[in-house]
Design a protein around this motif. Sequence first.
Motif, PDB file in Angstrom:
ATOM      1  N   THR A  29       0.849  -1.191   0.000  1.00  0.00           N
ATOM      2  CA  THR A  29       0.000   0.000   0.000  1.00  0.00           C
ATOM      3  C   THR A  29       0.888   1.247   0.000  1.00  0.00           C
ATOM      4  O   THR A  29       2.027   1.230   0.454  1.00  0.00           O
ATOM      5  CB  THR A  29      -0.908   0.069   1.241  1.00  0.00           C
ATOM      6  OG1 THR A  29      -0.093   0.195   2.404  1.00  0.00           O
ATOM      7  CG2 THR A  29      -1.810  -1.146   1.352  1.00  0.00           C
ATOM      8  N   TYR A  31       0.022   5.841   0.102  1.00  0.00           N
ATOM      9  CA  TYR A  31      -1.073   6.819   0.147  1.00  0.00           C
ATOM     10  C   TYR A  31      -0.601   8.224  -0.204  1.00  0.00           C
ATOM     11  O   TYR A  31      -1.402   9.157  -0.200  1.00  0.00           O
ATOM     12  CB  TYR A  31      -1.686   6.844   1.561  1.00  0.00           C
ATOM     13  CG  TYR A  31      -1.838   5.467   2.174  1.00  0.00           C
ATOM     14  CD1 TYR A  31      -2.939   4.671   1.862  1.00  0.00           C
ATOM     15  CD2 TYR A  31      -0.870   4.940   3.032  1.00  0.00           C
ATOM     16  CE1 TYR A  31      -3.072   3.401   2.405  1.00  0.00           C
ATOM     17  CE2 TYR A  31      -0.996   3.669   3.574  1.00  0.00           C
ATOM     18  CZ  TYR A  31      -2.087   2.910   3.257  1.00  0.00           C
ATOM     19  OH  TYR A  31      -2.222   1.652   3.785  1.00  0.00           O
ATOM     20  N   LEU A  48      -1.196  -0.476  -3.967  1.00  0.00           N
ATOM     21  CA  LEU A  48      -2.609  -0.381  -3.612  1.00  0.00           C
ATOM     22  C   LEU A  48      -2.811   0.882  -2.786  1.00  0.00           C
ATOM     23  O   LEU A  48      -2.208   1.034  -1.714  1.00  0.00           O
ATOM     24  CB  LEU A  48      -3.027  -1.607  -2.782  1.00  0.00           C
ATOM     25  CG  LEU A  48      -4.418  -1.523  -2.132  1.00  0.00           C
ATOM     26  CD1 LEU A  48      -5.518  -1.473  -3.191  1.00  0.00           C
ATOM     27  CD2 LEU A  48      -4.643  -2.703  -1.186  1.00  0.00           C
ATOM     28  N   GLY A  50      -4.919   1.786  -0.552  1.00  0.00           N
ATOM     29  CA  GLY A  50      -5.925   1.066   0.219  1.00  0.00           C
ATOM     30  C   GLY A  50      -6.767   2.011   1.066  1.00  0.00           C
ATOM     31  O   GLY A  50      -6.311   3.094   1.454  1.00  0.00           O
ATOM     32  N   ASP A  51      -7.986   1.554   1.365  1.00  0.00           N
ATOM     33  CA  ASP A  51      -8.790   2.346   2.302  1.00  0.00           C
ATOM     34  C   ASP A  51      -8.258   2.182   3.725  1.00  0.00           C
ATOM     35  O   ASP A  51      -8.751   2.813   4.664  1.00  0.00           O
ATOM     36  CB  ASP A  51     -10.283   2.012   2.198  1.00  0.00           C
ATOM     37  CG  ASP A  51     -10.591   0.564   2.500  1.00  0.00           C
ATOM     38  OD1 ASP A  51      -9.645  -0.215   2.729  1.00  0.00           O
ATOM     39  OD2 ASP A  51     -11.782   0.198   2.502  1.00  0.00           O
ATOM     40  N   SER A  52      -7.182   1.381   3.876  1.00  0.00           N
ATOM     41  CA  SER A  52      -6.452   1.349   5.143  1.00  0.00           C
ATOM     42  C   SER A  52      -5.849   2.722   5.439  1.00  0.00           C
ATOM     43  O   SER A  52      -5.394   2.970   6.560  1.00  0.00           O
ATOM     44  CB  SER A  52      -5.355   0.276   5.122  1.00  0.00           C
ATOM     45  OG  SER A  52      -4.570   0.393   3.946  1.00  0.00           O
ATOM     46  N   ASP A  90      -8.733   1.593  -3.856  1.00  0.00           N
ATOM     47  CA  ASP A  90      -9.928   1.045  -3.196  1.00  0.00           C
ATOM     48  C   ASP A  90     -11.140   1.944  -3.387  1.00  0.00           C
ATOM     49  O   ASP A  90     -11.052   3.164  -3.172  1.00  0.00           O
ATOM     50  CB  ASP A  90      -9.676   0.923  -1.685  1.00  0.00           C
ATOM     51  CG  ASP A  90      -9.251  -0.472  -1.273  1.00  0.00           C
ATOM     52  OD1 ASP A  90      -9.533  -1.432  -2.019  1.00  0.00           O
ATOM     53  OD2 ASP A  90      -8.625  -0.600  -0.197  1.00  0.00           O
ATOM     54  N   LYS A 120     -10.382  -1.468  -6.692  1.00  0.00           N
ATOM     55  CA  LYS A 120     -10.637  -2.696  -5.919  1.00  0.00           C
ATOM     56  C   LYS A 120     -11.896  -2.483  -5.101  1.00  0.00           C
ATOM     57  O   LYS A 120     -12.142  -1.378  -4.615  1.00  0.00           O
ATOM     58  CB  LYS A 120      -9.452  -3.011  -4.996  1.00  0.00           C
ATOM     59  CG  LYS A 120      -9.722  -4.169  -4.021  1.00  0.00           C
ATOM     60  CD  LYS A 120      -8.460  -4.711  -3.375  1.00  0.00           C
ATOM     61  CE  LYS A 120      -7.995  -4.018  -2.125  1.00  0.00           C
ATOM     62  NZ  LYS A 120      -8.984  -4.003  -1.009  1.00  0.00           N
ATOM     63  N   HIS A 144     -11.867  -8.700  -3.679  1.00  0.00           N
ATOM     64  CA  HIS A 144     -11.297  -8.824  -2.326  1.00  0.00           C
ATOM     65  C   HIS A 144     -12.234  -9.729  -1.521  1.00  0.00           C
ATOM     66  O   HIS A 144     -13.369  -9.359  -1.252  1.00  0.00           O
ATOM     67  CB  HIS A 144     -11.183  -7.419  -1.711  1.00  0.00           C
ATOM     68  CG  HIS A 144     -10.499  -7.383  -0.371  1.00  0.00           C
ATOM     69  ND1 HIS A 144      -9.871  -6.239   0.096  1.00  0.00           N
ATOM     70  CD2 HIS A 144     -10.349  -8.308   0.614  1.00  0.00           C
ATOM     71  CE1 HIS A 144      -9.355  -6.473   1.294  1.00  0.00           C
ATOM     72  NE2 HIS A 144      -9.647  -7.714   1.642  1.00  0.00           N
ATOM     73  N   VAL A 187      -7.770 -10.207  -4.096  1.00  0.00           N
ATOM     74  CA  VAL A 187      -7.077 -10.237  -2.799  1.00  0.00           C
ATOM     75  C   VAL A 187      -7.776 -11.280  -1.927  1.00  0.00           C
ATOM     76  O   VAL A 187      -9.011 -11.298  -1.838  1.00  0.00           O
ATOM     77  CB  VAL A 187      -7.116  -8.849  -2.114  1.00  0.00           C
ATOM     78  CG1 VAL A 187      -6.712  -8.949  -0.640  1.00  0.00           C
ATOM     79  CG2 VAL A 187      -6.200  -7.867  -2.835  1.00  0.00           C
ATOM     80  N   GLU A 189      -7.793 -12.234   1.921  1.00  0.00           N
ATOM     81  CA  GLU A 189      -7.296 -11.721   3.200  1.00  0.00           C
ATOM     82  C   GLU A 189      -7.667 -12.655   4.347  1.00  0.00           C
ATOM     83  O   GLU A 189      -8.847 -13.009   4.527  1.00  0.00           O
ATOM     84  CB  GLU A 189      -7.859 -10.306   3.459  1.00  0.00           C
ATOM     85  CG  GLU A 189      -7.375  -9.730   4.787  1.00  0.00           C
ATOM     86  CD  GLU A 189      -7.565  -8.221   4.932  1.00  0.00           C
ATOM     87  OE1 GLU A 189      -8.009  -7.560   3.979  1.00  0.00           O
ATOM     88  OE2 GLU A 189      -7.257  -7.720   6.033  1.00  0.00           O
ATOM     89  N   ILE A 210      -2.945 -11.814   1.795  1.00  0.00           N
ATOM     90  CA  ILE A 210      -2.469 -11.136   3.015  1.00  0.00           C
ATOM     91  C   ILE A 210      -2.971 -11.992   4.169  1.00  0.00           C
ATOM     92  O   ILE A 210      -4.185 -12.129   4.375  1.00  0.00           O
ATOM     93  CB  ILE A 210      -2.909  -9.645   3.101  1.00  0.00           C
ATOM     94  CG1 ILE A 210      -2.509  -9.038   4.447  1.00  0.00           C
ATOM     95  CG2 ILE A 210      -4.387  -9.430   2.783  1.00  0.00           C
ATOM     96  CD1 ILE A 210      -2.527  -7.514   4.486  1.00  0.00           C
ATOM     97  N   VAL A 220       0.523  -9.058  -0.484  1.00  0.00           N
ATOM     98  CA  VAL A 220       0.368  -7.629  -0.196  1.00  0.00           C
ATOM     99  C   VAL A 220       0.516  -7.411   1.309  1.00  0.00           C
ATOM    100  O   VAL A 220       0.105  -8.258   2.109  1.00  0.00           O
ATOM    101  CB  VAL A 220      -1.000  -7.073  -0.691  1.00  0.00           C
ATOM    102  CG1 VAL A 220      -2.173  -7.828  -0.106  1.00  0.00           C
ATOM    103  CG2 VAL A 220      -1.135  -5.580  -0.397  1.00  0.00           C
ATOM    104  N   VAL A 222       0.406  -3.912   4.249  1.00  0.00           N
ATOM    105  CA  VAL A 222       0.226  -2.478   4.471  1.00  0.00           C
ATOM    106  C   VAL A 222       1.615  -1.896   4.783  1.00  0.00           C
ATOM    107  O   VAL A 222       2.314  -2.379   5.680  1.00  0.00           O
ATOM    108  CB  VAL A 222      -0.765  -2.229   5.633  1.00  0.00           C
ATOM    109  CG1 VAL A 222      -0.779  -0.757   6.040  1.00  0.00           C
ATOM    110  CG2 VAL A 222      -2.172  -2.678   5.222  1.00  0.00           C
TER     111      VAL A 222
HETATM  112  O1  KIV Z   1      -6.882  -1.256   2.367  1.00  0.00           O
HETATM  113  C1  KIV Z   1      -5.959  -2.100   2.358  1.00  0.00           C
HETATM  114  O2  KIV Z   1      -4.823  -1.833   2.776  1.00  0.00           O
HETATM  115  C2  KIV Z   1      -6.261  -3.442   1.853  1.00  0.00           C
HETATM  116  C3  KIV Z   1      -5.207  -4.482   2.009  1.00  0.00           C
HETATM  117  C4  KIV Z   1      -5.152  -4.961   3.401  1.00  0.00           C
HETATM  118  C5  KIV Z   1      -5.379  -5.599   1.058  1.00  0.00           C
HETATM  119  O3  KIV Z   1      -7.314  -3.660   1.351  1.00  0.00           O
END
Ligand code: KIV
Length: 271
Positions: A29, A31, A48, A50-52, A90, A120, A144, A187, A189, A210, A220, A222
């Motif tokens: 990931t 951002y 990615l 990610g929405d993380s 995401d 995603k 996912h 993905v 998870e 993951i 993958v 984070v």
């Molecule tokens: O948002 C994210 O980081 C994810 C990963 C954990 C695959 O979706």
Amino acid sequence: MSENTEAKKVTTHTLQMMKTSGEKITMLTAYDYSFAKLIDSAGIDVILVGDSASNVMAGHETTLPITLDQMIYHASSVIRGISRCLVVVDLPFGSYQSNSDIALASAIRIMKESGGHSIKLEGGEEVLDSIKKIVSAGIPVMGHLGLTPQSIYKFGTYTVRAKETDEANKLRKDAKLLEEAGCFAIVLEKIPAVLAKEVSKSISIPTIGIGAGGDCDGQVLVMHDMLGINTEFKPRFLRQYLNIHDQATKAVQQYIQDVKSNDFPNVHEQY
Ligand code: KIV
């Protein structure tokens, strides 16, 4: 590793060829611009967005609060940093679950406003219409399955999914449906490694794991977890490659000490 800007761009087709040839796919990931540039230059295949970001950038407890506008902001920063890797963005919670028209509109906003290369979204059969519609519009979709953090209040915990037969069977079926609907990868998870291996063998598109064992077609993590920026989150599946938290803390403490003691700036650090 040296700067890798001359290398060939990674596409969804590249990932498919990697699965066929048995070369593992790497995904992390990112951002923001600076880390995206670093990770891309290091040679990663996929970034990615990610929405993380909701957790590691904004400090929320779950991925639910992050908005489509915020995802577009993060994704456009990442896009300005990369020159080679494939960027997956995401779709955040609430931007695709209500119906397939809204899902397509959200995916189009991501592609137009951030310059991301693909999207995603989480879920199986329940989001199939949306996946088909987005794919029909020419937007590559990554699925996912398994632990899908946007459904955390349905699950109740972040523990391993699909350990029971019914949930494992649903996941097997969903993986096939996602492949048929045109996803370019999925993905997986936090599911048992044997199930991830079976699913990876049973579909022709790549799986990216993951916490799903070593037999997925790629892995993958984070970025904040693997670089040790956040050190509180230590699931069994995580390998922490650095401890930036400790190193950065020491650097900040040294800076404070240097300023307080009039050591910084010295005569060579002024005009
Ligand atoms: O948002 C994210 O980081 C994810 C990963 C954990 C695959 O979706």
